[in-house]
Scaffold this motif. Structure first.
Motif, PDB file in Angstrom:
ATOM      1  N   TRP A  33     -22.213   7.905 -18.088  1.00  0.00           N
ATOM      2  CA  TRP A  33     -20.762   7.796 -18.187  1.00  0.00           C
ATOM      3  C   TRP A  33     -20.374   6.343 -17.975  1.00  0.00           C
ATOM      4  N   VAL A  34     -19.611   5.823 -18.925  1.00  0.00           N
ATOM      5  CA  VAL A  34     -19.219   4.423 -18.892  1.00  0.00           C
ATOM      6  C   VAL A  34     -17.708   4.331 -18.817  1.00  0.00           C
ATOM      7  N   ARG A  35     -17.230   3.543 -17.825  1.00  0.00           N
ATOM      8  CA  ARG A  35     -15.782   3.371 -17.699  1.00  0.00           C
ATOM      9  C   ARG A  35     -15.278   2.528 -18.865  1.00  0.00           C
ATOM     10  N   THR A  36     -14.242   3.046 -19.518  1.00  0.00           N
ATOM     11  CA  THR A  36     -13.719   2.338 -20.690  1.00  0.00           C
ATOM     12  C   THR A  36     -12.303   1.813 -20.484  1.00  0.00           C
ATOM     13  N   GLY A  37     -11.636   2.185 -19.399  1.00  0.00           N
ATOM     14  CA  GLY A  37     -10.295   1.661 -19.179  1.00  0.00           C
ATOM     15  C   GLY A  37      -9.473   2.566 -18.296  1.00  0.00           C
ATOM     16  N   ILE A  38      -8.190   2.244 -18.170  1.00  0.00           N
ATOM     17  CA  ILE A  38      -7.263   3.065 -17.398  1.00  0.00           C
ATOM     18  C   ILE A  38      -6.118   3.474 -18.307  1.00  0.00           C
ATOM     19  N   GLN A  39      -5.410   4.522 -17.885  1.00  0.00           N
ATOM     20  CA  GLN A  39      -4.274   5.002 -18.655  1.00  0.00           C
ATOM     21  C   GLN A  39      -3.251   5.621 -17.728  1.00  0.00           C
ATOM     22  N   ASN A  40      -2.048   5.788 -18.245  1.00  0.00           N
ATOM     23  CA  ASN A  40      -0.958   6.427 -17.485  1.00  0.00           C
ATOM     24  C   ASN A  40      -0.695   5.737 -16.148  1.00  0.00           C
ATOM     25  N   ASP A  41      -0.688   4.409 -16.163  1.00  0.00           N
ATOM     26  CA  ASP A  41      -0.406   3.642 -14.940  1.00  0.00           C
ATOM     27  C   ASP A  41       1.100   3.674 -14.688  1.00  0.00           C
ATOM     28  N   SER A  42       1.510   4.223 -13.561  1.00  0.00           N
ATOM     29  CA  SER A  42       2.931   4.376 -13.251  1.00  0.00           C
ATOM     30  C   SER A  42       3.557   3.088 -12.729  1.00  0.00           C
ATOM     31  N   GLY A  43       2.714   2.144 -12.272  1.00  0.00           N
ATOM     32  CA  GLY A  43       3.266   0.975 -11.585  1.00  0.00           C
ATOM     33  C   GLY A  43       3.752   1.360 -10.193  1.00  0.00           C
ATOM     34  N   TRP A  44       4.179   0.380  -9.436  1.00  0.00           N
ATOM     35  CA  TRP A  44       4.651   0.659  -8.075  1.00  0.00           C
ATOM     36  C   TRP A  44       6.038   1.274  -8.129  1.00  0.00           C
ATOM     37  N   VAL A  45       6.153   2.458  -7.481  1.00  0.00           N
ATOM     38  CA  VAL A  45       7.395   3.226  -7.511  1.00  0.00           C
ATOM     39  C   VAL A  45       7.875   3.442  -6.081  1.00  0.00           C
ATOM     40  N   HIS A  46       9.166   3.166  -5.822  1.00  0.00           N
ATOM     41  CA  HIS A  46       9.750   3.365  -4.489  1.00  0.00           C
ATOM     42  C   HIS A  46       9.697   4.831  -4.105  1.00  0.00           C
ATOM     43  N   VAL A  47       9.198   5.091  -2.876  1.00  0.00           N
ATOM     44  CA  VAL A  47       9.119   6.462  -2.382  1.00  0.00           C
ATOM     45  C   VAL A  47      10.214   6.714  -1.330  1.00  0.00           C
ATOM     46  N   ARG A  48      10.304   5.815  -0.353  1.00  0.00           N
ATOM     47  CA  ARG A  48      11.318   5.960   0.708  1.00  0.00           C
ATOM     48  C   ARG A  48      11.416   4.654   1.483  1.00  0.00           C
ATOM     49  N   ASN A  49      12.397   4.584   2.352  1.00  0.00           N
ATOM     50  CA  ASN A  49      12.518   3.446   3.273  1.00  0.00           C
ATOM     51  C   ASN A  49      11.794   3.751   4.582  1.00  0.00           C
ATOM     52  N   LEU A  50      11.291   2.699   5.258  1.00  0.00           N
ATOM     53  CA  LEU A  50      10.661   2.896   6.566  1.00  0.00           C
ATOM     54  C   LEU A  50      11.718   3.292   7.590  1.00  0.00           C
ATOM     55  N   THR A  51      11.321   4.173   8.525  1.00  0.00           N
ATOM     56  CA  THR A  51      12.211   4.536   9.625  1.00  0.00           C
ATOM     57  C   THR A  51      12.211   3.409  10.646  1.00  0.00           C
ATOM     58  N   LEU A  52      13.183   3.465  11.532  1.00  0.00           N
ATOM     59  CA  LEU A  52      13.260   2.449  12.596  1.00  0.00           C
ATOM     60  C   LEU A  52      12.000   2.456  13.431  1.00  0.00           C
ATOM     61  N   LYS A  53      11.492   3.656  13.717  1.00  0.00           N
ATOM     62  CA  LYS A  53      10.279   3.760  14.518  1.00  0.00           C
ATOM     63  C   LYS A  53       9.107   3.090  13.819  1.00  0.00           C
ATOM     64  N   GLU A  54       9.024   3.303  12.482  1.00  0.00           N
ATOM     65  CA  GLU A  54       7.933   2.698  11.728  1.00  0.00           C
ATOM     66  C   GLU A  54       8.082   1.186  11.675  1.00  0.00           C
ATOM     67  N   GLN A  55       9.332   0.703  11.621  1.00  0.00           N
ATOM     68  CA  GLN A  55       9.548  -0.740  11.606  1.00  0.00           C
ATOM     69  C   GLN A  55       9.121  -1.364  12.925  1.00  0.00           C
ATOM     70  N   VAL A  56       9.449  -0.671  14.040  1.00  0.00           N
ATOM     71  CA  VAL A  56       9.023  -1.184  15.349  1.00  0.00           C
ATOM     72  C   VAL A  56       7.513  -1.159  15.433  1.00  0.00           C
ATOM     73  N   ALA A  57       6.898  -0.053  14.984  1.00  0.00           N
ATOM     74  CA  ALA A  57       5.449   0.068  15.068  1.00  0.00           C
ATOM     75  C   ALA A  57       4.748  -1.007  14.251  1.00  0.00           C
ATOM     76  N   ARG A  58       5.364  -1.406  13.157  1.00  0.00           N
ATOM     77  CA  ARG A  58       4.764  -2.408  12.303  1.00  0.00           C
ATOM     78  C   ARG A  58       5.099  -3.831  12.761  1.00  0.00           C
ATOM     79  N   GLY A  59       5.935  -3.944  13.823  1.00  0.00           N
ATOM     80  CA  GLY A  59       6.301  -5.268  14.305  1.00  0.00           C
ATOM     81  C   GLY A  59       7.346  -5.942  13.461  1.00  0.00           C
TER      82      GLY A  59
END
Length: 305
Positions: free
Chosen positions: A235-261
């Motif tokens: 099996w030989v890789r020949t390429g990629i397809q159906n690339d969605s690109g970066w898609v926004h899922v949600r915003n970080l919560t305040l707790k996650e922002q604190v945890a991430r510094g």
């Protein structure tokens, strides 16, 4: 071959005490080129020592010498029927005589049928991707054909040639004209016509990734495509397809922002958009070939998104 038909009936009328008389007869011959009759009338002289002068009711006139052979007159292209000719004759000694001959043409004189050769149909075989073509050409005079002359696509046709009145077919190519459709391609026998190598088998492996900064969580999905090498089976890789690109899922919560510094404990924001997760991924790196049929479930999914 010409047909000879003759009926002669003679009636003699002469002056008294005289044996003088014209010798009258007629012969009808069928002319097969025209389908009509030609009648030849014969007028002779009974006297061997006197010249005979004559006239006829069919427009002929002349003389017949003493003891001479009869003279002839021909009427061409007459139809079937009964015809008569009266001959009025005279001799130098003053004797006159008349005689009537009748010719009847029994049967009919028919022009023979003209031989004509039909132009037979032709079939061009199909190719891998084009249909065959059947052709019925235009016909010579005296020939009819069904179906009508023209070109025909795939199908079966009963082609019938017939002679028109006055003609006879010299050979008859009537028959079934079968026109085949395109054969298409086959991928089982390289030595046979229309061989086309089969399309390589393909497998698709779904992938996904995520990234986040101090504000957003984003996700990207794509599929890695593999094809199997016909020679090695790898099996030989020949390429990629159906690339969605970066898609926004949600915003970080305040707790996650604190945890991430991203903000300090007093609630003041320290950083803006500082990436703390995986960087924006380029096209996925080469991945080993799947061991079996690819699953529809992503192989790298953040279950917390």
């Amino acid at each position: 071959m010409t047909a000879l038909l003759m009926v002669v009936v003679g009636l003699v009328t002469a002056s008294p005490a005289s044996a003088h008389h014209p010798l009258v007869s007629g012969v009808a011959v069928c002319d097969e080129e025209t389908g009509l009759f030609d009648i030849t009338w014969s007028i002779g002289n009974s006297e061997r020592d006197k010249v005979m002068t004559y006239t006829t009711d069919r427009g002929f006139s002349g003389t017949v010498g003493a003891g001479a052979a009869p003279v002839t007159h021909t009427e061409n292209d007459v139809k079937h029927g009964t015809y008569t000719m009266r001959v009025d004759a005279s001799w130098p000694n003053g004797v006159t005589a008349s005689k009537t001959a009748t010719v009847k043409t029994p049967g009919y004189c028919e022009k023979p049928d003209v031989k004509v050769t039909p132009a037979g149909f032709d079939v061009q075989p199909p190719t891998c991707d084009t249909d065959g073509v059947g052709t019925i050409p235009s016909q010579p005079q005296g020939v009819s054909v069904t179906p009508e002359p023209g070109t025909y696509g795939p199908g079966t046709y009963d082609v019938v040639f017939t002679a028109q009145q006055g003609f006879v077919l010299d050979g008859n190519p009537s028959g079934t004209m079968t026109v085949l459709g395109a054969t298409g391609y086959q991928s089982t026998n390289p030595e046979a016509p229309c061989y086309q190598p089969p399309e390589p088998e393909t497998k698709v492996e779904p992938r996904s990734d995520r990234r986040s900064d101090c504000v957003d969580v984003e996700r990207r999905t794509w599929e890695v495509v593999y094809e199997q090498d016909e020679t090695t089976g790898d099996w030989v890789r020949t390429g990629i397809q159906n690339d969605s690109g970066w898609v926004h899922v949600r915003n970080l919560t305040l707790k996650e922002q604190v945890a991430r510094g991203c903000i300090d404990v007093e609630g003041k924001q320290k950083k803006k958009k500082a990436e703390v997760s995986s960087p924006a991924a380029p096209a996925p790196a080469s991945t080993p070939a799947p061991s079996g049929t690819a699953s529809s479930v992503p192989t790298a999914v953040d279950a917390g998104i």
